[in-house]
Design a protein around this motif. Structure first.
Motif, short mmCIF file in Angstrom:
data_model
loop_
_atom_site.label_atom_id
_atom_site.label_comp_id
_atom_site.label_asym_id
_atom_site.label_seq_id
_atom_site.Cartn_x
_atom_site.Cartn_y
_atom_site.Cartn_z
N ARG A 24 6.70 13.92 12.17
CA ARG A 24 5.44 14.35 12.75
C ARG A 24 4.99 15.65 12.13
O ARG A 24 5.81 16.49 11.77
N GLU A 63 3.69 18.26 13.24
CA GLU A 63 4.10 19.53 13.86
C GLU A 63 5.56 19.86 13.53
O GLU A 63 5.93 21.02 13.47
N LYS A 104 6.83 23.35 12.05
CA LYS A 104 7.94 24.11 12.62
C LYS A 104 9.02 24.36 11.58
O LYS A 104 9.64 25.42 11.56
N MET A 145 -1.50 25.23 11.08
CA MET A 145 -1.40 24.75 12.46
C MET A 145 -2.77 24.57 13.07
O MET A 145 -3.07 23.52 13.64
N PHE A 146 -3.61 25.58 12.94
CA PHE A 146 -4.93 25.50 13.56
C PHE A 146 -5.83 24.51 12.83
O PHE A 146 -6.63 23.82 13.46
N TYR A 186 -4.81 21.82 11.41
CA TYR A 186 -4.38 20.49 11.85
C TYR A 186 -4.86 20.20 13.26
O TYR A 186 -5.31 19.11 13.56
N ARG A 187 -4.79 21.20 14.13
CA ARG A 187 -5.20 20.99 15.52
C ARG A 187 -6.71 20.73 15.61
O ARG A 187 -7.16 19.84 16.31
N LEU A 238 7.68 30.13 17.87
CA LEU A 238 7.86 28.72 18.17
C LEU A 238 9.33 28.49 18.51
O LEU A 238 10.20 29.02 17.84
N PHE A 239 9.56 27.73 19.54
CA PHE A 239 10.95 27.37 19.83
C PHE A 239 11.21 25.99 19.29
O PHE A 239 10.44 25.08 19.49
N PHE A 276 -4.24 25.05 21.65
CA PHE A 276 -4.36 25.30 20.22
C PHE A 276 -3.04 25.16 19.49
O PHE A 276 -2.96 25.37 18.30
N MET A 277 -1.98 24.83 20.21
CA MET A 277 -0.68 24.74 19.56
C MET A 277 -0.37 23.28 19.20
O MET A 277 -1.02 22.38 19.67
N PRO A 278 0.66 23.06 18.36
CA PRO A 278 0.94 21.70 17.90
C PRO A 278 1.28 20.71 19.01
O PRO A 278 0.85 19.57 18.95
N TYR A 301 4.24 21.13 24.79
CA TYR A 301 5.31 22.10 25.10
C TYR A 301 4.96 23.47 24.52
O TYR A 301 5.02 24.48 25.22
N ASP A 302 4.58 23.50 23.24
CA ASP A 302 4.29 24.78 22.59
C ASP A 302 3.14 25.50 23.28
O ASP A 302 3.15 26.72 23.41
N LYS A 338 14.43 32.33 25.75
CA LYS A 338 14.22 30.91 25.53
C LYS A 338 14.52 30.09 26.78
O LYS A 338 13.78 29.17 27.13
N HIS A 349 -4.50 16.50 20.98
CA HIS A 349 -5.68 15.68 20.74
C HIS A 349 -5.46 14.22 21.10
O HIS A 349 -6.37 13.42 20.96
#
Ligand SMILES: Nc1ncnc2c1ncn2[C@@H]1O[C@H](COP(=O)(O)OP(=O)(O)OP(=O)(O)O)[C@@H](O)[C@H]1O
Ligand SMILES: [Mg+2]
Lengths: 254, 312
Positions: A130, A132, A136, A152-153, A155-156, A223-224, B94-96, B99-100, B113, B138
């Motif tokens: 994927r 994302e 990551k 990232m942005f 792609y979003r 990012l985790f 706005f994150m992938p 969760y993010d 964490k 999305h």
């Protein structure tokens, strides 16, 4: 709405799919560089064969692969043709007074083979996990934060942007607008629409930024990530990387 | 005495090259209150909300959160106090992955964490979207997006929750879900709620007090007080809840009712109570009934319909 997605088949099961994204990015990048600098026609052909083998291994549907490859392919072929006519050398044959040199054909073929091999690898790298996960992985590999965030942005919001454009196109067509006319009128309308779209996305950027600020954004989102390198990942990665070197070493050895 | 959660004193704001969007705004919201801000389109609700979390900073330091000027607060402190949900969900995811997005705020607060993970599962459970953590924004429906946006804010556990038109574009079930979540946050965790909304039919379920905003603060009172004042509603292009209007009509027909119901549930209770008390509900018309009904119809819906009985 259905969008063309690079990671549409990321859920398949294959050795390539289960390869850890970080290891995949590193070893595939090294392979791509290695292939791009091959100088030997046989080696390049072998490299292309190897990438095709990996594509088969990944079980990506043929239609998907062809769909992704066809536009660059046209571009590559045109390079081959240009090379054949422009590179100086021994004349292979003559076409309406334009000479085709054997050096040109050989050089062009080399370039096309190298490029195709690299392209297949790139497709595998991006198409088997994927998107994302790719982001990551890049983040973990310490690619500069600004670059990762830009990717990232993009792609979003590319999807939001496409949706906005399509709904605008819909709205225009439902009011009887047709682009076919190619008159200056319809072009100016289209220009307006594109302008509006740009302003809209500019303002959306502003709103997104506000939303980020309201959640404490200071410039470097963390990012985790839950990636686990397995033994098989190390093996496959070392295998691919040594192969990348072998491609350059074997003319020396043999 | 309750603490003042938000206080705004004589706030003015104008967008560049526009006439004033906010003029002399005074608002006080106490801890644990549920306050609605209603007003016509372009009244300045969104603009006011942008001040409440410091996105727009007023140079006069007249927007205070728990007594402190919001402009002087550090980002970290500010997001612990006020969480804000804007109208457009796409702008806020706005994150992938989901969760993010939910982890974004807590991470910025500098949590570990494990704590971030805890916050994410807490928030996603609260909005009832367990299992969607790894989806990409999305690929969510409008209602799911809205709930995720709410989760991104809940995860920061703010003391004040500001919502800009949270129920717009939602199907009835999602809308009811959202109202339930918001009310639970208020009741169980004491979160102060401020909502801008156009949907007057559900307003009474979400607010104890209402401000009417139309560039200035035009009125302030309980939902019942506000909806009883038809001149105020008319002057600001607003409407009263349908049940409220219906019971006004019923009262002309001899149905005595002390507190006119503001929501469907209240109306059902009212009718059941009356039946139990009196055993019968009787409606009748007298000489004046017709003209009384006509007057109510004109008072409450004169802006939109031609007016009751004008044609005949
Ligand atoms: N970015 C902007 N630039 C210039 N003017 C703006 C901007 N945003 C809003 N306005 C103007 O400020 C006024 C208040 O707008 P605001 O968005 O706060 O209204 P609102 O009450 O939220 O309306 P709605 O109910 O339609 O959401 C409007 O007259 C609007 O045209
Ligand atoms: Mg608004």
């Amino acid at each position: 709405m259905v969008f063309p997605r690079i990671d549409a088949y990321s859920a398949l099961k294959s050795p390539i799919h289960s390869f850890d994204p970080r290891a995949k990015i590193i070893s595939f990048s090294i392979l791509i560089f290695s292939f791009a600098f091959l100088n030997d026609l046989k080696a390049a052909a072998f490299a292309l064969g190897f990438s095709l083998f990996l594509v088969l291994l990944s079980r990506l549907p043929l239609s998907f692969v062809l769909d992704r490859i066809k536009v660059p392919l046209v571009f590559f072929i045109s390079i081959l043709v240009i090379m054949a006519f422009t590179v100086e050398g021994a004349e292979l044959f003559n076409l309406f007074g334009l000479s085709v040199s054997s050096e040109g054909v050989l050089l062009g073929t080399l370039i096309v083979l190298r490029a195709l091999a690299a392209l297949f690898l790139l497709l595998l790298m991006l198409g088997t996990c994927r998107f994302e996960a790719v982001l990551k992985a890049l983040y973990m590999l310490k690619v500069p934060g600004v670059l990762v965030q830009m990717l990232m942005f993009s792609y979003r919001y590319i999807f939001v942007f496409i949706e906005e454009f399509l709904s605008m196109k819909n709205a225009m067509e439902s009011k009887g607008f047709q682009l076919r006319g190619k008159s200056s009128y319809s072009l100016s309308i289209l220009g307006n629409a594109v302008g509006v779209l740009l302003v809209k996305s500019y303002e959306r950027g502003d709103r997104v930024y506000k939303a980020m600020i309201s959640k404490g954004y200071t410039g470097n989102p963390k990012l985790f990530i839950k990636f686990n390198m397995k033994k098989s990942d190390y093996v496959l990665a070392s295998l691919l990387i040594s192969l990348a070197f072998c491609f350059h070493l074997y003319p020396v050895i043999l | 005495m309750k603490k003042r959660a938000i206080s705004v004193e004589s706030l003015n704001y104008a967008y560049p090259r526009n006439k004033k969007a906010l003029e002399n705004i005074n608002i006080e919201v106490f801890e644990g209150e549920k306050v609605a801000i209603i007003g016509p389109n372009g009244a300045g609700k969104t603009t006011l909300f942008l001040h409440l979390n410091g996105t727009i900073k007023s140079p006069q330091k007249n927007v205070k959160i728990f007594g402190k000027s919001i402009g002087d607060m550090e980002i970290g402190a500010r997001i612990r106090e006020v969480g804000i949900v804007f109208a457009d969900s796409d702008d806020q995811l706005f994150m992938p992955t989901v969760y993010d997005d939910i982890a974004f705020g807590p991470t910025n607060m500098g949590l570990s964490k494990e704590e971030v993970d805890k916050r994410v599962s807490y928030a996603i459970e609260k909005v009832g979207l367990k299992g969607l953590e790894n989806r990409v924004p999305h690929h969510l429906s409008c209602g799911q997006k809205k709930k995720v946006v709410l989760a991104t804010v809940i995860a920061m556990r703010p003391k004040i929750l500001v919502l800009d038109e949270p129920t717009a574009n939602l199907d009835p079930k999602s809308r009811a879900d959202l109202i339930k979540i918001i009310n639970e946050l208020n009741r169980k965790e004491g979160v102060t709620i401020i909502i801008a909304m156009h949907d007057v039919n559900v307003l009474a379920e979400l607010a104890d007090r209402v401000y009417v905003l139309n560039r200035k603060i035009v009125a302030n009172g309980s939902p019942r007080e506000i909806f009883s004042d038809f001149t105020l509603l008319k002057a600001n292009n607003l409407d009263a809840p349908d049940v409220f209007k219906l019971f006004k009509i019923l009262s002309c027909l001899g149905y005595a009712c002390e507190n006119l119901p503001l929501s469907f549930d209240e109306a059902v209770n009212e009718v059941l109570n009356t039946i139990e008390r009196e055993g019968i509900i009787s409606l009748r018309a007298s000489e004046q009934t017709h003209s009384a009904i006509k007057e109510i119809m004109n008072n409450y819906s004169g802006v939109w319909t031609e007016g009751y009985g004008k044609g005949n």
